[in-house]
Write a protein that holds these residues in place. Structure first.
Motif, PDB file in Angstrom:
ATOM      1  N   VAL A 154       0.837  -1.210   0.000  1.00  0.00           N
ATOM      2  CA  VAL A 154       0.000   0.000   0.000  1.00  0.00           C
ATOM      3  C   VAL A 154       0.863   1.248   0.000  1.00  0.00           C
ATOM      4  CG1 VAL A 154      -1.668   1.327   1.336  1.00  0.00           C
ATOM      5  CG2 VAL A 154      -1.982  -1.144   1.018  1.00  0.00           C
ATOM      6  N   LEU A 155       1.875   1.248   0.868  1.00  0.00           N
ATOM      7  CA  LEU A 155       2.747   2.421   0.925  1.00  0.00           C
ATOM      8  C   LEU A 155       3.497   2.624  -0.381  1.00  0.00           C
ATOM      9  CD1 LEU A 155       4.162   2.060   4.559  1.00  0.00           C
ATOM     10  CD2 LEU A 155       2.528   3.768   3.721  1.00  0.00           C
ATOM     11  N   ALA A 156       3.936   1.495  -1.010  1.00  0.00           N
ATOM     12  CA  ALA A 156       4.635   1.607  -2.298  1.00  0.00           C
ATOM     13  C   ALA A 156       3.724   2.175  -3.366  1.00  0.00           C
ATOM     14  CB  ALA A 156       5.170   0.239  -2.727  1.00  0.00           C
ATOM     15  N   GLU A 157       2.445   1.720  -3.388  1.00  0.00           N
ATOM     16  CA  GLU A 157       1.493   2.248  -4.366  1.00  0.00           C
ATOM     17  C   GLU A 157       1.248   3.730  -4.133  1.00  0.00           C
ATOM     18  OE1 GLU A 157      -1.069  -1.834  -5.179  1.00  0.00           O
ATOM     19  OE2 GLU A 157      -1.909  -0.206  -3.969  1.00  0.00           O
ATOM     20  N   ARG A 158       1.126   4.120  -2.867  1.00  0.00           N
ATOM     21  CA  ARG A 158       0.928   5.537  -2.590  1.00  0.00           C
ATOM     22  C   ARG A 158       2.144   6.359  -3.007  1.00  0.00           C
ATOM     23  NH1 ARG A 158      -2.491   6.350   3.009  1.00  0.00           N
ATOM     24  NH2 ARG A 158      -4.318   5.115   2.378  1.00  0.00           N
ATOM     25  N   GLN A 159       3.342   5.769  -2.788  1.00  0.00           N
ATOM     26  CA  GLN A 159       4.546   6.471  -3.204  1.00  0.00           C
ATOM     27  C   GLN A 159       4.596   6.624  -4.719  1.00  0.00           C
ATOM     28  OE1 GLN A 159       6.713   7.960  -1.249  1.00  0.00           O
ATOM     29  NE2 GLN A 159       7.823   8.728  -3.013  1.00  0.00           N
ATOM     30  N   ARG A 160       4.159   5.547  -5.424  1.00  0.00           N
ATOM     31  CA  ARG A 160       4.119   5.629  -6.888  1.00  0.00           C
ATOM     32  C   ARG A 160       3.138   6.690  -7.353  1.00  0.00           C
ATOM     33  NH1 ARG A 160       4.693  -0.094  -6.710  1.00  0.00           N
ATOM     34  NH2 ARG A 160       2.441  -0.392  -6.886  1.00  0.00           N
ATOM     35  N   GLU A 161       2.000   6.766  -6.645  1.00  0.00           N
ATOM     36  CA  GLU A 161       1.020   7.790  -7.017  1.00  0.00           C
ATOM     37  C   GLU A 161       1.590   9.190  -6.793  1.00  0.00           C
ATOM     38  OE1 GLU A 161      -2.945   5.131  -5.919  1.00  0.00           O
ATOM     39  OE2 GLU A 161      -2.432   6.914  -4.742  1.00  0.00           O
TER      40      GLU A 161
END
Length: 878
Positions: A154-161
């Motif tokens: 989740v944190l990685a996806e948010r970072q990608r966003e």
């Protein structure tokens, strides 16, 4: 029996050793079968699993679930759920209560839980499920829990966003236009401000490229995008024309540099296209202006050469017929007319018909069978000195067709649409005759042509006056000879003065453009060097690279301009050597495959025992690569390219049809399965500058250069094509009867710069000689110098050691550089020679090919290139 507690790893042992006397669950021996079964499954599962049992939801779990409670592990065993999960009970408590009350399972994904870890409230995310466990009486008595943490993802996806948002901001501010298209329909997902500025305010996002830009139909952009999406290969375009119709504005032509880059997912599948580019319209227009200027320069130089030739002939020839024929021929050349004529102002007894004196570009029979022309309304003004007659279409001229009996040009007359006529008027005011020029197509003569022909007519008048005067002198009696001679001298001097003035004016006009270009280039060189000198004298070295690059750029452009002026018709000297053509073809197979791309299959069919050929291998490689690229362009949807070699014995009619001498040849054929060539143009494909490709995608020189190279090598090119089926181009190369030397050679003994090697430099230009010697001595060589061919030959014949001769080709005095080298090789047959020349190679060294150990470098050259060439010739190894 406690068999259900057997195994279970560390948690199984912990449960067996735990004191259950104070627990609501009681001793394990008294646990119901439903709990025993559920716990057995839990302990032996490799997936994180827990059980909440009884009214207080006492916690039991396996080894895989142990990291979830972190520091609560161990202590949490057997304790009520609310006590264990007090920090997140506001979320999981109602979920567990719902399962217990409803008897239905519950699952959630990426559930945010603010969990206390090491005393710190930490955001975590989880995927987990709650499944009801029913007791022996069917009532829900517990909850079966499985799940795992998803915080990292989740944190990685948010970072990608966040990164994507940051990139979008960067793209939004980028100077070049950027857009992102998604899906096979190319739906706009993003456009930056530069894109909107270029293409206008349109409804982009959510619309397809075809919906937003209907005007691009037929311009190739849809097809390029489709190809990138289907093939996964990027597409790069330079100075590509695009016709745009911005909202509320008229259509406009622009030129773009851009790239289509496929976007792929983790599986490598294309899901969109990233487009980035720049509007290069202004740069394209500037380049077009420069090319037009260069074309005008070439035309002006050709005109200057023609004018100079005419002046030379007219100044030294007093034969009236030759003088007038020279003028007529020159007028055709300078005006671009198809044919020209000079009509002498000599009338017949009726006073109507004129005398044709000279003709150019046509057979005299074309006029003589029609009889002498009449002074029609179109023809007469020239002989009455009523000004120049220039018509873009004589058939539409109001004066045309008004004279009987033909009312226009008689049947069989040369076809004339463009018409130009000027009077030739003597210094006395007498109309000597008229120069007439015609072309079968309209709109061929310009005001510039009119001015040139007027000047030519003035020169013709002087030359005719002189020639007529010379004839009069020849028939004058002896008593008048001295007076006529003095008058002739006076006229000759006047003519020479006028001719010289006209010549200088013409030279000034024609060289003005050259001087303008050179002044611009010299301004860049001188200005950069002055600023560089000023900065260095001030000790300011920061930023001086741009002045150096500016001077180098202007110097390189000046060198290129000089080369174009010196080498209009340069022909490249070939370097034919015995060649194994099969080895060459196989060596190129991978290069061809990478050049044409994966959509095209390459097949090579090489003949066994193929004869060798004596050919310039580099030119043959270039020819095969050009043919492969042409074949690729004929197969935009993919296909097959087949390269085949075979031995061919040509005799009789077969040799005649190919315009080759009978004998043995190698046939190298390149075939494709493409669109083919139409029958009406297949005979023109070898014409220079003829191309069927769109503007900007082909010069029309590739096939003509291949044809010239093969013909110069003693061979022939044959083409066979069928529309819709493909094309085969065959190169016939003469067989070489000798042996092909092996490519492997004994390694040369290593040389070390400065270890006894001595180089003789012969050049009459002191600056060039100084620079060459400086490069040599800097590299560690010993040097000898000579400023003439004879001085250099004296050194070579003295017996002193010379490992390499570097000589200018054009030397003053009796011997040029090639003669010095040839004379030196009589006593030094293995002497290595590097020629330096400011002319085209073939012009400087003649038609003879260079011998082994001889090379040429053309001025101007980069000193690093000279040093590299010297090291190569002396076999110096680093």
């Amino acid at each position: 029996m406690l068999d259900f507690l057997l195994g279970g790893g560390e948690m199984g042992a912990s449960i067996r050793a735990h004191d259950w006397s104070s627990s609501p669950l009681g001793a394990p021996v008294d646990w119901p079968q439903s709990l025993r079964s559920a716990l057995s499954i839990c302990l032996n599962s490799s997936f994180p699993t827990a059980i909440y049992w009884g009214p207080t939801l006492c916690l039991l779990y396996n080894d895989a679930w142990a990291p979830i409670p972190a520091e609560r592990h161990g202590w949490a065993l057997g304790r009520p759920a609310q006590e264990v999960w007090s920090d997140i009970w506001a979320v999981v408590g109602p979920q567990l209560a719902l399962v217990m009350a409803s008897g239905e399972g519950f699952s959630t994904f990426d559930q945010r839980l603010l969990m206390n870890r090491a005393g710190v409230a930490t955001d975590t995310w989880w995927n987990y499920s709650f499944t009801p466990i029913r007791g022996e009486n069917g009532a829900v008595v517990g909850v079966f829990n499985q799940g795992h943490e998803t915080s990292v993802r989740v944190l990685a996806e948010r970072q990608r966003e966040l990164e994507l948002a940051r990139q979008r901001r960067l793209f939004e501010q980028a100077p070049g236009f950027i857009t992102v298209l998604r899906g096979p329909e190319h739906v706009f997902e993003f456009v930056n401000k530069a894109y909107v500025r270029l293409f206008g305010e349109r409804d982009f996002v959510g619309k397809t490229i075809r919906q937003v830009f209907p005007e691009l139909l037929g311009q190739g952009f849809y097809e390029w995008l489709d190809r990138v999406y289907s093939s996964g290969e990027r597409f790069v375009a330079e100075r590509t024309p695009i016709l745009l119709t911005p909202p509320g504005q008229p259509p406009e032509q622009r030129y773009l540099d851009f790239i289509y880059e496929p976007l792929t997912d983790e599986a490598g599948q294309v899901f969109g296209i990233f487009c980035e580019g720049h509007d290069v319209t202004e740069m394209h227009q500037a380049r077009a202006t420069l090319q037009a200027s260069e074309q005008r320069l070439r035309e002006a130089l050709a005109t200057l050469q023609t004018v100079h030739r005419i002046n030379t002939v007219l100044a030294g020839d007093l034969d009236l017929e030759r003088v007038v024929q020279t003028v007529t021929d020159a007028g055709v050349e300078l005006s671009g007319a198809r044919f020209g004529a000079y009509f002498h102002n000599q009338w017949d007894e009726t006073g109507e018909r004129l005398h044709l004196f000279t003709l150019s570009g046509a057979d005299r029979e074309a006029f003589t069978r029609l009889g002498r022309p009449r002074a029609t309304e179109v023809f007469a003004p020239t002989f009455n000195n009523r000004g120049v007659v220039r018509s873009n279409d004589i058939a539409r001229d109001p004066r045309y067709g008004r004279s009987a009996p033909h009312h226009g040009m008689p049947e069989g007359h040369l076809p004339v649409r463009s018409y130009l006529a000027v009077s030739v008027v003597s210094r006395s005011g007498e109309v000597l005759g008229g120069l007439f020029f015609g072309h079968p197509e309209p709109d061929q003569f310009t005001a510039e042509h009119e001015a040139l022909m007027t000047a030519l007519a003035a020169q013709a008048a002087i030359a005719i006056d002189n020639a007529r005067l010379f004839q009069q002198v020849q028939i004058a009696n002896e008593t008048l000879e001295q007076r006529v001679t003095e008058r002739s001298l006076e006229l000759t001097q006047a003519h020479e003065a006028l001719r010289q003035a006209q010549k200088m004016e013409a030279v000034g006009q024609l060289t003005g453009g050259i001087a303008h270009d050179f002044n611009n280039l010299l301004a860049g060189i001188i200005g950069s060097l002055e600023l560089l000198d000023q900065r260095l004298s001030q000790g300011r070295t920061q930023g001086i690279e741009r002045f150096i690059k500016g001077a180098q750029s202007s110097a390189q452009r000046a060198a290129a301009l000089t080369q174009r002026l010196l080498a209009f018709s340069r022909r490249q000297t070939l370097d034919p050597k015995p060649t194994d053509v099969n080895r060459l073809v196989f060596g190129m197979e991978d290069l061809i495959r990478r050049t044409v791309g994966p959509a095209i299959r390459i097949e090579v069919a090489a003949a066994s025992s193929l004869w060798p050929a004596r050919i310039d291998a580099a030119q043959l490689e270039s020819a095969l690569l050009n043919l492969a690229i042409n074949a690729r362009d004929a197969m935009p949807g993919g296909g097959v390219i087949r390269v085949e070699t075979r031995n061919v014995a040509l005799q009789g009619q077969a040799a005649v049809e190919l315009d080759l001498a009978p004998g043995d040849y190698l046939r190298v054929a390149v075939s494709d399965t493409g669109a083919g060539i139409a029958e009406d143009i297949v005979g023109r494909i070898f014409d220079p500058f003829f191309t069927t490709k769109p503007i900007g995608q082909g010069t029309g020189l590739g096939l003509s250069m291949i044809h010239g190279f093969v013909r110069q090598s003693g061979g022939q090119v044959e083409v066979f094509s069928c529309v819709g089926q493909g094309t085969t181009l065959s190169l016939y190369l003469p067989r070489y009867s000798g042996e092909v030397p092996s490519e492997t050679q004994d390694p040369a003994a290593p040389w070390v710069a400065g270890s006894g090697q001595q180089v003789l430099v012969v050049d009459d230009e002191e600056t060039v000689r100084m620079l060459v010697v400086e490069v040599l001595e800097e590299a560690g060589y010993r040097t000898l110098q000579a400023d003439s061919g004879q001085a250099g030959l004296d050194i070579l014949q003295s017996g002193v050691r010379v490992d390499l001769l570097i000589t200018d080709v054009g030397l003053p005095g009796g011997m040029n550089g090639r003669q010095v080298a040839d004379a030196a090789r009589v006593s030094r047959p293995r002497l290595k020679v590097l020629f330096i020349t400011g002319f085209a190679e073939s012009a400087a060294l003649g038609s003879a090919s260079l011998e082994a150990g001889m090379q040429v470098i053309t001025k101007p050259f980069v000193m690093a290139e000279l040093a590299s060439r010297i090291a190569e010739m002396l076999e110096v190894k680093g």
